[in-house]
Design an enzyme around this catalytic site. Structure first.
Site, PDB file in Angstrom:
ATOM      1  N   LYS A   9       0.829  -1.217   0.000  1.00  0.00           N
ATOM      2  CA  LYS A   9       0.000   0.000   0.000  1.00  0.00           C
ATOM      3  C   LYS A   9       0.862   1.265   0.000  1.00  0.00           C
ATOM      4  O   LYS A   9       2.083   1.204   0.237  1.00  0.00           O
ATOM      5  CB  LYS A   9      -0.916  -0.050   1.219  1.00  0.00           C
ATOM      6  CG  LYS A   9      -1.922  -1.183   1.161  1.00  0.00           C
ATOM      7  CD  LYS A   9      -2.881  -1.108   2.326  1.00  0.00           C
ATOM      8  CE  LYS A   9      -3.947  -2.169   2.204  1.00  0.00           C
ATOM      9  NZ  LYS A   9      -4.999  -2.002   3.225  1.00  0.00           N
ATOM     10  N   TYR A  49     -12.247  -2.287  -4.324  1.00  0.00           N
ATOM     11  CA  TYR A  49     -12.777  -2.444  -2.962  1.00  0.00           C
ATOM     12  C   TYR A  49     -14.303  -2.364  -2.921  1.00  0.00           C
ATOM     13  O   TYR A  49     -14.869  -2.008  -1.879  1.00  0.00           O
ATOM     14  CB  TYR A  49     -12.162  -1.380  -2.049  1.00  0.00           C
ATOM     15  CG  TYR A  49     -10.760  -1.720  -1.571  1.00  0.00           C
ATOM     16  CD1 TYR A  49     -10.532  -2.802  -0.712  1.00  0.00           C
ATOM     17  CD2 TYR A  49      -9.664  -0.951  -1.948  1.00  0.00           C
ATOM     18  CE1 TYR A  49      -9.262  -3.108  -0.256  1.00  0.00           C
ATOM     19  CE2 TYR A  49      -8.376  -1.253  -1.489  1.00  0.00           C
ATOM     20  CZ  TYR A  49      -8.190  -2.337  -0.642  1.00  0.00           C
ATOM     21  OH  TYR A  49      -6.932  -2.641  -0.177  1.00  0.00           O
ATOM     22  N   ASN A 112      -2.190   0.211   6.606  1.00  0.00           N
ATOM     23  CA  ASN A 112      -1.707  -1.013   7.258  1.00  0.00           C
ATOM     24  C   ASN A 112      -0.774  -1.837   6.349  1.00  0.00           C
ATOM     25  O   ASN A 112      -0.798  -3.064   6.364  1.00  0.00           O
ATOM     26  CB  ASN A 112      -2.876  -1.835   7.791  1.00  0.00           C
ATOM     27  CG  ASN A 112      -3.865  -2.219   6.709  1.00  0.00           C
ATOM     28  OD1 ASN A 112      -3.662  -1.893   5.541  1.00  0.00           O
ATOM     29  ND2 ASN A 112      -4.907  -2.938   7.074  1.00  0.00           N
ATOM     30  N   HIS A 115      -2.083  -5.433   1.618  1.00  0.00           N
ATOM     31  CA  HIS A 115      -3.368  -6.125   1.434  1.00  0.00           C
ATOM     32  C   HIS A 115      -3.066  -7.520   0.908  1.00  0.00           C
ATOM     33  O   HIS A 115      -2.159  -7.691   0.092  1.00  0.00           O
ATOM     34  CB  HIS A 115      -4.234  -5.385   0.400  1.00  0.00           C
ATOM     35  CG  HIS A 115      -5.372  -6.215  -0.110  1.00  0.00           C
ATOM     36  ND1 HIS A 115      -6.600  -6.259   0.510  1.00  0.00           N
ATOM     37  CD2 HIS A 115      -5.457  -7.076  -1.164  1.00  0.00           C
ATOM     38  CE1 HIS A 115      -7.391  -7.098  -0.147  1.00  0.00           C
ATOM     39  NE2 HIS A 115      -6.723  -7.609  -1.170  1.00  0.00           N
ATOM     40  N   GLU A 126      -8.975 -11.054  -7.738  1.00  0.00           N
ATOM     41  CA  GLU A 126      -8.058  -9.925  -7.526  1.00  0.00           C
ATOM     42  C   GLU A 126      -6.817 -10.028  -8.422  1.00  0.00           C
ATOM     43  O   GLU A 126      -6.295  -9.016  -8.884  1.00  0.00           O
ATOM     44  CB  GLU A 126      -7.659  -9.860  -6.045  1.00  0.00           C
ATOM     45  CG  GLU A 126      -8.833  -9.470  -5.166  1.00  0.00           C
ATOM     46  CD  GLU A 126      -8.492  -9.372  -3.691  1.00  0.00           C
ATOM     47  OE1 GLU A 126      -9.390  -9.043  -2.910  1.00  0.00           O
ATOM     48  OE2 GLU A 126      -7.331  -9.627  -3.310  1.00  0.00           O
TER      49      GLU A 126
HETATM   50  P1  CMP Z   1      -7.296  -4.561   3.362  1.00  0.00           P
HETATM   51  O1  CMP Z   1      -6.730  -5.849   3.781  1.00  0.00           O
HETATM   52  O2  CMP Z   1      -6.753  -3.914   2.153  1.00  0.00           O
HETATM   53  O3  CMP Z   1      -8.880  -4.716   3.205  1.00  0.00           O
HETATM   54  C1  CMP Z   1      -9.766  -3.625   3.297  1.00  0.00           C
HETATM   55  C2  CMP Z   1      -9.101  -2.399   3.837  1.00  0.00           C
HETATM   56  O4  CMP Z   1      -9.980  -1.438   4.382  1.00  0.00           O
HETATM   57  C3  CMP Z   1      -8.200  -2.766   5.001  1.00  0.00           C
HETATM   58  O5  CMP Z   1      -7.105  -3.510   4.573  1.00  0.00           O
HETATM   59  C4  CMP Z   1      -7.904  -1.390   5.575  1.00  0.00           C
HETATM   60  O6  CMP Z   1      -6.931  -0.678   4.818  1.00  0.00           O
HETATM   61  C5  CMP Z   1      -9.266  -0.733   5.400  1.00  0.00           C
HETATM   62  N1  CMP Z   1     -10.080  -0.811   6.636  1.00  0.00           N
HETATM   63  C6  CMP Z   1     -10.717  -1.886   7.116  1.00  0.00           C
HETATM   64  N2  CMP Z   1     -11.362  -1.591   8.254  1.00  0.00           N
HETATM   65  C7  CMP Z   1     -11.116  -0.288   8.501  1.00  0.00           C
HETATM   66  C8  CMP Z   1     -11.496   0.618   9.519  1.00  0.00           C
HETATM   67  N3  CMP Z   1     -12.270   0.245  10.527  1.00  0.00           N
HETATM   68  N4  CMP Z   1     -11.041   1.886   9.447  1.00  0.00           N
HETATM   69  C9  CMP Z   1     -10.266   2.274   8.418  1.00  0.00           C
HETATM   70  N5  CMP Z   1      -9.876   1.465   7.396  1.00  0.00           N
HETATM   71  C10 CMP Z   1     -10.286   0.209   7.446  1.00  0.00           C
END
Ligand code: CMP
Length: 144
Positions: A9, A49, A112, A115, A126
């Site tokens: 990311k 998404y 984070n 993904h 995906e």
């Molecule tokens: P990812 O594994 O890419 O899948 C969906 C993404 O949404 C997740 O990682 C985070 O980047 C984001 N996400 C999921 N839950 C939250 C949340 N409660 N607040 C902010 N971002 C979120």
């Protein structure tokens, strides 16, 4: 052997962690079989998404994922979907097990680091979203 889609990311790219994260996956014997940098448009991020549409973080997520370049890759290995999810840890770093990638590097639940597909079915969709068949390769790992 399974294949899964991993995205490094924006926060991974802008902090210079690309090599560090790929090293963790390679160290666990996963092969990188496709690799490319992308800068998604908001529309592309919304499409990728779409499953999260309507959630309170959806706009922040799609805005963030289209804010700067990302790295997409396909990883291949035994039980890749589950094992890569275990290696990256829980979405929110506060809940991520010690030693996981998100526990060590994630800024928060949105930024984070990485993904990874959550099922074989998602992985298939995906991978197709990011890569054409001819952009995906296969090779045997050799240690010599
Ligand atoms: P990812 O594994 O890419 O899948 C969906 C993404 O949404 C997740 O990682 C985070 O980047 C984001 N996400 C999921 N839950 C939250 C949340 N409660 N607040 C902010 N971002 C979120």
């Amino acid at each position: 052997m399974e294949r899964t889609l991993v995205i490094l990311k924006p926060d991974c790219v802008w902090r210079g962690l690309i090599g560090e994260i790929i090293k963790r996956f390679e160290g666990e014997k996963f092969n990188v079989i496709a690799l490319k940098m992308f800068h998604l448009s908001v529309e592309e991020a919304e499409k990728f998404y779409a499953v999260h549409q309507g959630k309170e973080f959806y706009e922040r997520l799609t805005g963030y994922m289209s804010s700067s370049p990302i790295v997409g890759m396909v990883l291949e290995g035994k039980k890749a979907v589950l094992r890569i999810r275990e290696l990256i840890g829980a979405t929110d770093p506060k809940n991520a097990i010690f030693g996981t990638i998100r526990n060590k590097y994630a800024i928060n639940g949105l930024m984070n680091v990485v993904h990874a597909s959550d099922s074989l079915e998602s992985a298939s969709k995906e991978i197709t979203f990011f890569f054409k068949t001819e952009e995906i390769f296969h090779y045997q790992r050799r240690e010599e």
